[in-house]
Enzyme design. Structure first.
Site, PDB file in Angstrom:
ATOM      1  N   TYR A   1       0.869  -1.180   0.000  1.00  9.00           N
ATOM      2  CA  TYR A   1       0.000   0.000   0.000  1.00  9.00           C
ATOM      3  C   TYR A   1       0.905   1.229   0.000  1.00  9.00           C
ATOM      4  O   TYR A   1       0.764   2.146   0.810  1.00  9.00           O
ATOM      5  CB  TYR A   1      -0.932   0.009   1.199  1.00  9.00           C
ATOM      6  CG  TYR A   1      -1.650  -1.294   1.479  1.00  9.00           C
ATOM      7  CD1 TYR A   1      -2.837  -1.613   0.821  1.00  9.00           C
ATOM      8  CD2 TYR A   1      -1.144  -2.207   2.393  1.00  9.00           C
ATOM      9  CE1 TYR A   1      -3.496  -2.809   1.071  1.00  9.00           C
ATOM     10  CE2 TYR A   1      -1.800  -3.405   2.656  1.00  9.00           C
ATOM     11  CZ  TYR A   1      -2.974  -3.705   1.986  1.00  9.00           C
ATOM     12  OH  TYR A   1      -3.622  -4.884   2.245  1.00  9.00           O
TER      13      TYR A   1
ATOM     14  N   GLU B   1       1.327  -0.835  -4.965  1.00  9.84           N
ATOM     15  CA  GLU B   1       0.265   0.160  -4.803  1.00  9.84           C
ATOM     16  C   GLU B   1      -0.860  -0.161  -5.782  1.00  9.84           C
ATOM     17  O   GLU B   1      -0.623  -0.482  -6.945  1.00  9.84           O
ATOM     18  CB  GLU B   1       0.804   1.568  -5.062  1.00  9.84           C
ATOM     19  CG  GLU B   1      -0.236   2.655  -5.250  1.00  9.84           C
ATOM     20  CD  GLU B   1      -1.176   2.810  -4.078  1.00  9.84           C
ATOM     21  OE1 GLU B   1      -2.366   3.105  -4.324  1.00  9.84           O
ATOM     22  OE2 GLU B   1      -0.733   2.635  -2.922  1.00  9.84           O
TER      23      GLU B   1
ATOM     24  N   ASP C   1       0.935   0.070   5.051  1.00  9.15           N
ATOM     25  CA  ASP C   1       0.192   1.288   5.391  1.00  9.15           C
ATOM     26  C   ASP C   1      -1.147   1.212   4.665  1.00  9.15           C
ATOM     27  O   ASP C   1      -1.384   1.938   3.694  1.00  9.15           O
ATOM     28  CB  ASP C   1       0.985   2.526   4.975  1.00  9.15           C
ATOM     29  CG  ASP C   1       0.311   3.835   5.372  1.00  9.15           C
ATOM     30  OD1 ASP C   1      -0.680   3.775   6.138  1.00  9.15           O
ATOM     31  OD2 ASP C   1       0.756   4.890   4.907  1.00  9.15           O
TER      32      ASP C   1
ATOM     33  N   CYS D   1      -4.418   4.255  10.233  1.00 10.32           N
ATOM     34  CA  CYS D   1      -5.179   5.462  10.542  1.00 10.32           C
ATOM     35  C   CYS D   1      -6.513   5.123  11.195  1.00 10.32           C
ATOM     36  O   CYS D   1      -7.345   6.010  11.394  1.00 10.32           O
ATOM     37  CB  CYS D   1      -5.415   6.296   9.286  1.00 10.32           C
ATOM     38  SG  CYS D   1      -6.379   5.444   8.008  1.00 10.32           S
TER      39      CYS D   1
END
Length: 459
Positions: free
Chosen positions: A321, A345, A388, A415
């Site tokens: 990612y 990605e 991530d 997050c």
């Protein structure tokens, strides 16, 4: 963190009251606080534990297991309550004027130290409930001026280098209320860096535009304004908007559904800086929005992997990612030309940015595709990994693939405490343990936080 159109404020059944007096309990994930009315849970926004409030129901179907509400009056205030720095986001003030508050600053009425304590409580609750870990981690302040922690004229403001806006029916710049299709006109965004507010987008006639995205890099390089026109917009209107924007600002037309970005003036990308590297980020391509986030997160990852002896010259590592390569470049520095870095990605545009940003690094391989598919089709062994993932997390299948690739350590940047805790539970079930964890307040005055974890086999 752009607000989305999910439901209309004030939706309630005829049987449900419009307002309730509630005793507010603990914080819950998502920026809510838990209260109860006749046995039913009510998730209240814009309050603080221990307060007594009058709250307006915003979502209250009879068949729902819980209701949602906004504070309209504080009857007994907490000592942690402060005057909200942004009147449009002040729930009580907004409802007195007849409408919901703007979203995106739901903790703005709470002193900053208490905000971080509440986020720490949410993280601890998620770790306990989803991963079976009894652990409390202090949330660290990032980028505050010394002595400004309790002052709204400095503490926790002007950190967003990216901001998304809606447009009102009469063409004014606006933002959505929480979980709503109501667009509130705005004339400032106090959480945004000066480079965004100085554009004064609220002075433009934006009729025919559905959405506006702005990026103003913390390094002071050229800002980018993205305009998403409505399907039937007059093409001449884009020209009129373009003429009103400063000439040193790049402007592009974009289609959120197709991911297309078309140049109108200047560049379709911005130049970001972090960890001694320059990064090109096109259009809506992902980049950490807090001005100090890139350096903070790279530093935390480097401490866990490099200082822990898991990232050495000659190592084989992967950045999953990977976005535009924020972590890929420092990983490539650490392993040197005798090592190798795989960067994966999913977004084609962002992967192209990574290819440009890592151009000339022969020991870095850039692959565009879904992480689970790349790991399945190209099985490899790694010394260490960095992930991530988006807010939804990695998920059970990817966690299994990560463990199967045989790394000595995994750095996990997240997050969302709920998806992180859920994935941590999968790692524990697979024989891995949490070796280190840090949490950062990269979103002051909101309920969001960022965590960086170090995971190792429990052998």
């Amino acid at each position: 963190m752009t607000q989305h159109q999910l439901s209309r404020p004030g939706r309630h059944s005829d049987a449900a009251p419009r307002e309730l007096v509630l005793d507010v309990g603990p914080v819950a994930h998502g920026g809510h606080f838990v209260a109860r009315h006749e046995g039913r849970v009510v998730f209240v926004r814009h309050s603080i534990p221990g307060e007594k409030v009058r709250a307006r129901l915003t979502d209250a179907d009879d068949g729902s297991k819980f209701w949602r509400a906004d504070v309209v009056e504080v009857l007994e205030a907490s000592d942690d309550r402060r005057r909200h720095f942004w009147p449009l986001a002040d729930s009580a003030a907004a409802w007195r004027k007849g409408g919901p508050p703007v979203g995106g600053a739901e903790f703005g009425h709470i002193r900053l130290e208490r905000q971080r304590q509440l986020k720490s409580e949410v993280l601890a609750e998620q770790l306990k409930r989803l991963a079976g870990l009894d652990l409390r981690v202090d949330v660290e302040a990032v980028g505050q001026r010394p002595g400004s922690g309790e002052e709204h004229d400095g503490g926790g403001l002007a950190w967003r280098t990216r901001a998304g806006f809606a447009v009102t029916p009469d063409g004014r710049l606006g933002m959505h209320a929480h979980r709503s299709d109501v667009v509130v006109p705005v004339r400032e965004m106090p959480l945004a860096v000066p480079g965004i507010n100085e554009l004064k987008l609220w002075e433009l006639d934006l009729r025919g535009i559905a959405r506006v995205e702005v990026a103003a890099p913390a390094n002071g390089s050229r800002p980018l304004v993205l305009l998403a026109p409505e399907d039937d917009a007059d093409p001449k209107r884009l020209g009129r908007i373009l003429a009103r924007l400063p000439h040193d600002v790049s402007v592009a037309r974009f289609d959120p559904a197709k991911g297309q970005v078309l140049q109108l003036r200047g560049r379709t990308w911005v130049q970001e800086s972090a960890a001694g590297h320059e990064y090109r980020v096109t259009g809506e391509g992902f980049w950490q929005i807090h001005k100090d986030a890139p350096e903070t997160l790279v530093g935390a990852v480097r401490t866990f992997l490099h200082d822990g002896g898991y990232l050495l010259p000659g190592s084989a590592v992967a950045d999953l990612y990977a976005g535009a390569g924020l972590f890929t470049a420092p990983l490539a520095d650490a392993v040197g030309i005798t090592g190798s870095v795989l960067s994966v990605e999913g977004s084609p545009g962002t992967s192209r940015d990574a290819r440009k940003n890592l151009h000339g690094e022969g020991h870095v391989e850039i692959v565009q595709g879904r992480v689970e598919r790349v790991l399945r089709n190209r099985p490899r062994r790694f010394d260490s990994l960095l992930i991530d993932p988006p807010r939804a997390g990695a998920g059970k299948a990817v966690v299994r693939q990560l463990m199967d690739s045989g790394p000595r350590a995994i750095a996990y940047v997240s997050c969302d405490p709920a998806s992180f805790a859920r994935d941590l539970g999968y790692f524990h079930a697979g024989g891995w343990k949490l070796e280190g964890l840090r949490a950062f307040d990269l979103y002051p005055h909101t309920h969001h936080l960022e965590t960086v974890a170090l995971l190792v086999p429990d052998a």
